[in-house]
Design a protein around this motif. Sequence first.
Motif, PDB file in Angstrom:
ATOM      1  N   ALA A   1      -3.087   0.899   3.604  1.00  0.00           N
ATOM      2  CA  ALA A   1      -2.828   2.309   3.310  1.00  0.00           C
ATOM      3  C   ALA A   1      -3.809   3.225   4.026  1.00  0.00           C
ATOM      4  CB  ALA A   1      -2.909   2.542   1.799  1.00  0.00           C
ATOM      5  N   ILE A   2      -4.991   2.735   4.322  1.00  0.00           N
ATOM      6  CA  ILE A   2      -5.968   3.532   5.075  1.00  0.00           C
ATOM      7  C   ILE A   2      -5.545   3.674   6.536  1.00  0.00           C
ATOM      8  CG2 ILE A   2      -8.334   3.501   6.006  1.00  0.00           C
ATOM      9  CD1 ILE A   2      -9.189   2.149   3.355  1.00  0.00           C
ATOM     10  N   PHE A   3      -5.127   2.567   7.131  1.00  0.00           N
ATOM     11  CA  PHE A   3      -5.025   2.495   8.586  1.00  0.00           C
ATOM     12  C   PHE A   3      -3.599   2.699   9.112  1.00  0.00           C
ATOM     13  CE2 PHE A   3      -4.950  -0.140  12.578  1.00  0.00           C
ATOM     14  CZ  PHE A   3      -5.720   0.728  13.332  1.00  0.00           C
ATOM     15  N   LEU A   4      -2.620   2.067   8.474  1.00  0.00           N
ATOM     16  CA  LEU A   4      -1.270   2.062   9.043  1.00  0.00           C
ATOM     17  C   LEU A   4      -0.647   3.451   9.162  1.00  0.00           C
ATOM     18  CD1 LEU A   4       0.339  -1.179   7.588  1.00  0.00           C
ATOM     19  CD2 LEU A   4      -0.586  -0.778   9.857  1.00  0.00           C
TER      20      LEU A   4
ATOM     21  N   ILE B   1      -0.292  -6.464  14.123  1.00  0.00           N
ATOM     22  CA  ILE B   1      -0.521  -6.257  12.691  1.00  0.00           C
ATOM     23  C   ILE B   1       0.647  -6.797  11.882  1.00  0.00           C
ATOM     24  CG2 ILE B   1      -0.704  -4.460  10.918  1.00  0.00           C
ATOM     25  CD1 ILE B   1      -2.353  -2.837  12.910  1.00  0.00           C
ATOM     26  N   VAL B   2       1.858  -6.617  12.409  1.00  0.00           N
ATOM     27  CA  VAL B   2       3.040  -7.138  11.712  1.00  0.00           C
ATOM     28  C   VAL B   2       2.919  -8.650  11.536  1.00  0.00           C
ATOM     29  CG1 VAL B   2       5.512  -7.547  11.947  1.00  0.00           C
ATOM     30  CG2 VAL B   2       4.579  -5.278  12.395  1.00  0.00           C
ATOM     31  N   HIS B   3       2.412  -9.327  12.564  1.00  0.00           N
ATOM     32  CA  HIS B   3       2.249 -10.785  12.474  1.00  0.00           C
ATOM     33  C   HIS B   3       1.192 -11.175  11.454  1.00  0.00           C
ATOM     34  CE1 HIS B   3       4.971 -12.307  15.511  1.00  0.00           C
ATOM     35  NE2 HIS B   3       4.632 -11.313  16.307  1.00  0.00           N
TER      36      HIS B   3
ATOM     37  N   ALA C   1       7.447  -7.187   5.759  1.00  0.00           N
ATOM     38  CA  ALA C   1       8.058  -6.486   4.626  1.00  0.00           C
ATOM     39  C   ALA C   1       7.182  -5.336   4.138  1.00  0.00           C
ATOM     40  CB  ALA C   1       8.307  -7.471   3.483  1.00  0.00           C
ATOM     41  N   LYS C   2       5.854  -5.550   4.166  1.00  0.00           N
ATOM     42  CA  LYS C   2       4.949  -4.503   3.684  1.00  0.00           C
ATOM     43  C   LYS C   2       4.686  -3.443   4.755  1.00  0.00           C
ATOM     44  CE  LYS C   2       2.551  -7.402   0.328  1.00  0.00           C
ATOM     45  NZ  LYS C   2       1.257  -7.923  -0.119  1.00  0.00           N
TER      46      LYS C   2
ATOM     47  N   LEU D   1      10.073  -0.079  16.904  1.00  0.00           N
ATOM     48  CA  LEU D   1       9.432  -1.064  16.037  1.00  0.00           C
ATOM     49  C   LEU D   1      10.409  -1.616  14.995  1.00  0.00           C
ATOM     50  CD1 LEU D   1       5.895   0.470  15.416  1.00  0.00           C
ATOM     51  CD2 LEU D   1       6.387  -1.777  16.385  1.00  0.00           C
ATOM     52  N   VAL D   2      11.293  -0.760  14.502  1.00  0.00           N
ATOM     53  CA  VAL D   2      12.312  -1.241  13.566  1.00  0.00           C
ATOM     54  C   VAL D   2      13.182  -2.294  14.246  1.00  0.00           C
ATOM     55  CG1 VAL D   2      14.361  -0.593  12.242  1.00  0.00           C
ATOM     56  CG2 VAL D   2      12.340   0.861  12.182  1.00  0.00           C
ATOM     57  N   GLY D   3      13.566  -2.022  15.492  1.00  0.00           N
ATOM     58  CA  GLY D   3      14.345  -3.009  16.233  1.00  0.00           C
ATOM     59  C   GLY D   3      13.586  -4.306  16.431  1.00  0.00           C
ATOM     60  N   TYR D   4      12.302  -4.189  16.710  1.00  0.00           N
ATOM     61  CA  TYR D   4      11.474  -5.379  16.895  1.00  0.00           C
ATOM     62  C   TYR D   4      11.418  -6.207  15.599  1.00  0.00           C
ATOM     63  CZ  TYR D   4       7.221  -8.170  17.328  1.00  0.00           C
ATOM     64  OH  TYR D   4       6.316  -9.198  17.325  1.00  0.00           O
TER      65      TYR D   4
END
Length: 2016
Positions: free
Chosen positions: A1263-1266, A1291-1293, A1298-1299, A1322-1325
């Motif tokens: 919540a701080i960074f994303l 970061i997704v990896h 989901a989060k 990014l949604v497509g990825y």
Amino acid sequence: MSEEEKLLKEAKKLPWEDRLLHKNWKVRNEANIDLAAICDSISDPKDPRLREFGPFFKKTVADSNAPVQEKALDALIAFLRAADADAGRYAKEVCDAIVAKCLTGRPKTVEKAQAAFMLWVELEAVDVFLDAMEKAIKNKVAKAVVPAVDVMFQSLSEFGAKVVPPKRILKMLPELFDHQDQNVRACSKGLTLELCRWIGKDPVKSILFEKMRDTMKKELEAELVNVTGTAKPSRKIRSEQDKEPEPEAASEAAGPGPTEDSAADAPQEIDEYELVDPVDILTPLEKSGFWDGVKATKWSERKEAVAELTKLASTKRIAPGDFTEVSRTLKKLITDVNIAVAVEAIQAIGNLARGLRTHFAGSSRSLLPVLLEKLKEKKPASTESLTQTLQAMHKSGCLNIADIVEDVKVAVKNKVPLVRSLTLNWVTYCIETSNKAVVLKVHKDYVPICMECLNDGTPEVRDAAFSALAAVAKLVGMRPLERSLEKLDDVRRKKLSEMIGSSGNAVPAGTNTAAVQSSSGNASSMESSGTFVRRSAASMLSGKRPAPSAPSSKKGASTKTGGSKKGEGTTQSKPLRDIESEDVEPAEMSLEEIESRLDSLIQAEAISQLKSAVWKERLEAIGMLKQQVENIQNPDQSVEILIRLLCALPGWNEKNVQVQQQVLEVITYIASTANKFPKKCVVLCLLGTSERVADIKTRAHAMKCLTTFAEAVGTGFIFDRLYKIMKEHKNPKVLSEGILWMVSAIEDFGISHLKLKDLIDFCKETGLQSSAAATRNATIKLIGALHRFVGPDIKAFLADVKPALLSALDSEYEKNPFEGAAAVTRKTVKESDSTSAMSTGGVDGLPREDISGKITPTLLKNLESPDWKVRLESIEAVNKIIEEANKRIQPNGTAELLGALRGRLYDSNKNLIMATLTTIGGVASAMGPSIEKAGKGILSDVLKCLGDNKKHMRECTLAALDSWLAAVHLDKMVPYIAGALIDSKLGAEGRKDLFDWLGKQLSGLSDFADAVQLLKPAATAMTDKSADVRKAAEACFAEILRVSGQETVTKNLRDVQGPALAIVLDRMKSHVPVQESYESTKATSLGSSKTSTKAGRSASHGLSKPGSRAISSRAIASKGTKSDLMLSVQDIAVQSQALLSVKDSVKEDRERMVVRRFKFEELRIEQIQDLENDMMKYFREDLHRRLLSPDFRKQVDGLEMLQKALPSIMKEVIEVLDILLRWFVLRFCESNTTCLLKVLEFLPELFNRLRDEGYSLTESEAAIFLPCLIEKSGHNIEKVREKMRELMKQIVHTYSAAKTFPYILEGLRSKNNRTRIECVDLVGYLIDHHGAEISGQLKSLQTVASLTAERDGEIRKAALNTLATGYKLLGEDIWRYVGKLTDAQRSMLDDRFKWKAREMDKRKEGKPGEARAALRRSVRENGSDVAEQSGEVSRSISGSVFARDNYSHPEVHMDRHMMVRASAPTDWNEALDIISFGSPEQSVEGMKVVCHELNQATNDLDGSAMDDIVKDADRLVSCLADKVAKTFDFSLTGASSRSCKYVLNTLMQTFQNKQLAHAVKEGTLDRLITELLLWLLDERVPRMDDGSQLLKALNVLMLKILDNADRTSSFVVLINLLRPLDATRWPSPAANETVAMRNQKFSDLVVKCLIKLTKVLQSTIYDVDLDHILQSIHIYLQELGMEEIRRRAGIDDKPLRMVKTVLHELVKLRGTAIKGHLSMVPIDMEPQPIILAYIDLNLQTLAAAKMLTPSVPMGQPHWGDSTANSPSAATHSADAQLKQELAAIFKKIGDKQTCTIGLYELYRITQLYPKVDIFSQLQNASEAFRNYIRDGLAQMEKNAAAGRTPLSLSMATPPPAVLNLSSPKLAPLSPVHTNSLADAKSINSKPEPTSFSLPPSYADADRAVNPMRGPISDNSFAEQMNERFPGGVTSGTLDAIRERMKTIQLAAAASGNPDLGNRAALYMNGSGAHGQMQNPLDQTNVENAGQTGVLPMDEKALSGLQARMERLKCGTMEPF
């Protein structure tokens, strides 16, 4: 004995009156003493002696002898303490006497007189007391007035406004304000301040200020600032004391929050209306010619007449009268043709409503319709006055919300939308200002009105209706709106919910500061202290506050406690001065007391010599004293007493200089050596020391002493005390020399501890105004010393002094140039002052003023006036406000002002625009850096003014830009400037001027990466038609190239095209040598020895920016070298320390403070300060110094230090990762490209290391960074965007797709187009690579799909690509997720999908959606493995919320792709797999499919679909039962409650269908009911998202299960659940309750469920398997045992009582036939089963009460029990019973639901009794019905022949023996094998072999039966039974058992499987081992059972029944 003694002795024999009035004063004195003693001894207030004494005091207190008078007052006080309110009868005479004679006496007399007055108030004689005070204040002697005011002050302070009416005091005060005596005036001011504490400042101001002189007003205004907090009475009147004794001092442990007592004792708010006297306005209205004026033809005369009424009615309270005619006239004037008259009339109505209140109610009702109709007027003046008047009518009580319903209904149907919207707005106001009870009564009237208005065609009306509904919901809750909300569509419902949520978030401020401030809270009553503490009203004034009465030790302790915890309550946000508790006011202490406390510290000889009159002896003594003080080992404990000794001996009146010097030296020594020097000691010495400063002989010693004081307690405290001393001292030297000491103190200590505002005011008002030149010169030096620290901004505070002084000040400024932070102080304070300039001002410490109160609505309105003169005056008024604030203002409340000024930038009058530009520049300069946020957007409007062709206008604009630049840095202005330069409306001259200005600013900078944003505008301008623009642009471009660097410019050239690109490239070539020379200069300045030379050379190239605080690095290069050298030395010194120190780190506390939002918000100042504090705490000094440096190069150096050390400090980095991420966010926001690129180089390495460590980001860290990373991912530099894109994927990896997904979705709403494009990609990825993880969130694709309608082509393209990726994965299912689209959008998507399919075909990637289908198959094949992996991953994810160290196995992250990809399953089995093995989010998709299939099966007419689902019903419910706990646990970790809702909804749909509900097995039902009841009791559920809805859903689902599930299973499950539950079954550990308490709650809930089932048992008795239920009751009772049952019966145990109730109901309904259902109860066990005794007891009781139900009710005969209730078979003939049975069967056949069952039963009867003619019973039936029965019987015969007999269907018990009709097919109809599911089966039901299995409560793996059985013979059992039940045996019981034996024999004969027989026998005879589990039946045997119709059993299974049969035959026992 002397004559006097004789006289006194004789006098004691006299009556009291004679003694008290005796001519000898000693006799009177003795009499008063005796009287006081007697009164003290009286304990009963009704004592008759008190009535006798009462009349004496009016004379005794007026005694002429002062000592006698004092004793008389003592006696009066004792009398009043002993008496009660009845003593008030004497109050008037006594009080008058005290006023006349006692208030001018000795101080002790006055004090006692005041104490007596307070006691009269305590006895409720308040009116008499105030009457006496009115007389007292008129006394000509001021000495008598002051005590009277003081006692009024004290009575109000202690008893409060409830007891002492403020109204009467308010009437007395004006007379006191003008009193000639200053002490009286001071006391009256103190009394006024006390009134403000009780009734508020505003009422006091409005009532009193108009009656004061201006001087008094000004003084009171200054004092009112110090009045804070809410007053609270500290003393009660006597009657209240009797009811409830006054509590002692509040416990310190009670905490800061308000208690109930404090809330109850809080003073009521006093309405100002009640404090003023009513004013008659009708009489002056008649005289004013109002009636003639309103009838005049000229509008101006009518307006003047109404204005006169408005003026008269503006009084605060109007005397009631007949205003009927006035109202009638005003009603006509509202509709006057002239708008000015109408507005005036409306305002007059408002004033009348405010002044008359309820007396104007009748007139208000008649005026309301006209006022509402008038709302159609569009003019702002009319609308505003109407709104104010309507609100005033409601607020003042003229109109109630219940009275206006009909008028509102008419108004909202008005054809003018404005009337409708404004009416609803008024209704909203009325609702918000009404109490809850009123709104509860009328909401039913208003909600329909608002609901109707939601469909209005005007948006304003709809918005107003929404607001009204939200107001209702906020006040009375959502329940009144629930039905109405059902009618709304989703969009409106969502909007209303948002409005309600936003309105409900406002939480009133805490009242924990309501403790009484100043002295009132410390006052104690007479009861508690026993002595009267006199307090003066003047003590309320600043500088005269009394010392707090509480002991200092306690205060110190409370301070320590409050200050030690940083995060508790709101104490940290308060100024520290509120917490300071040191007692600074010294109490008086006599010399004797001082000497006694000195003990042996100082020799008595020294003290005696100090008293000597010879100065030499005193000098010698002070020398001795000094030596003795120096020898004291622990001086801290005796500091105060030593200082007090020196102040007393020799004292400050010492005349000898040498002694004075020695005294000062001793004091200086004590102050310098003491570890803590108390402030009260400073107060004791300060006056004397300041006087010594004035003497040249002692000046040096005194100044040294003052400096030592400053070191000990801080300069702030010393200065504050010295202001008053120096101001009031008669010796001018004290002032001048004291100011000179202040100069030296500022040079020594700096300004960090000073209140600069007070110091500057002192200099202006006292120092510079002095007539003594020495004082003025000293003050000038003081201001010069301030200038050194503060800078030129101080000049604004001194602009109004005389010109001569200003010139002297300017010369002093030159001598003390501004050094700022570089100014070095020579000394430090031991203990920092509690206040500092930094807390009240800016960086320089100068205060900024809050001008929000001066920005009035009138001012803002005038800024938009149609009259240009008024607008100009308003602009000038703003300038004046800024000037009055010394050009230093706070941003509070300036948003509306800046908005109004923005409107003036488009004024038609050009002169006003120029004036506005000047004002905006002034606001920016005055506000400083805060203008950036406060004035967001206004800069673009300022820049547009450059498009004017007037040079003067452009110059004003550039001046405004200069002012803005002085406040904020250029990088904050560049985006606005770049936008303005490409604006076509900005003319050539404007662009030329702006480029010139930019070039000038850039020339003063050495490095400015943000200048690259100006590249494109500058390049475009170099091709401009205007030569001037081209020239200015080229000059600016050269500066851009220089400050940005050629490499940066080259990377950003792709935005430049065409001819502009060629020109740019050409200029860049010519700039290479210049750039190289600059680079070499820069490199040299960083490390070369030639730094200063290069810097000096480069500094000549340009000037620094005007007004900017920053200094060019080239201009200070020589200084920079020295500072860098110092830094490097410091760095070497700390190299040995660890880079990160995490010893005291508490990461959880920091993360708890993080607000978890998906949307990014800019960092606030306090957040940046917190970050700096954390970094300084945990980062090594050299590292945090670099990272927090404003120089980006040093920031890069700090990052490199971290990067090098990263591999070795990963554990420390993980501990402070949240701090690092906050620092990265700060760097992203500052947008320095070099530093940003370095950060983006560091972050991937950091995340790789974290992944290697197995660490996953916590929710708080994300919540701080994303949010920041996603918002800034649309950076304007492509390279930065690429790095951010890769970082996001990384970061997704490492985190979780989901989060991460919700953060990316929030990015789709960004205002930055580039950010939205990146987020779409990014949604497509994520869909392509992590489809399974985000499968539960695919609904968000409709947000992506909506972007296909955007104008921007890049966004549309990105959205289409992403949707095509989704199509690749989902196939045609994607259309389910994209939402509603226009035809054009669908066409675009269709084309793109077709293209995608062709591309996949070319690449041989298969068809869209195929990969997912293959994956589904793999899920089914490898479900358990996948489930295991999924469980691990979900545990690792959810664990991160709770675990301190978020480490998990690396393979979990590597195998994440192996998780179940549950994206939109379409197959039933696949859906069940996903529900079973998927995560809570993934299982939602499976549940959607299940719900869809259930709906289709329900609507399927032929029922075949439902048959297939029924087979899987148990598996489905089992999966869902397991999923309940997982979904709730998942939601409790902070996730959405979506999955919880889905699982409950799916269960609800399942149990709504009786077929499915009946197909659920008992074991599954047990798990499900247990789980649901546990979550119903879980205290965490209400706190969940939508917790109340979930609880409601759980309740409804539980009721549905009880209604539709198999009732036998429900009974059995619930009876089993009455046992204590294992503690491990609870979802959460017990918080504040024991396991027993939790089990009690659970049992209560189970009992409620059983009560519901038992209530309907009469109608369902034949639907349940009584044998099974009785077995469960038997097991429950046996497990308890008789001892436990007796114990529980004694305490009324609910579970036991419920079991007994169920058994009683069963016996009542079945009668003695109940004994035929004991086949599963081991009746021959020893001791006898407890249930048998209870059955017999119930039979006896019910038979006695004649309440037994006949055993063969109509339609449902149980033949085997036909004679059980009546031994005589004659009562029911066989024919009659058969007719009843046939009638019941025909009734079943006639019902669609049970027709199949009826036909089967009829078929069985025809087979069993072929002689019976069934059609003889159908003579009255139709031919169609008879044909239907014939066809049905034929079909049943075919089915029987084919072996398809529905064995699972329920049948009645066998025919009675009396029919004498035998049948070989009797066995299959045995009640042992009846199935309670029969009535719920439909026509398509198929046989289910497992329906004959053993009771699930025994066969399930989680059930263990422990029957209590012993090896006892049948004979002994029979003997026992004979003893208990003598008599014969009825044939009914015998027949029932015989039939059951036959059934079991047939079953045993039909099967040769001994295992099953043994197993059955085990259970039938109760011989199972304790706790032993039995395996379920194998499939083969189940099939055999299905064919034969009975369960195969062994002969041994008959043992129990055989024994019982033998006994029955012998007649040895009665039936049970």
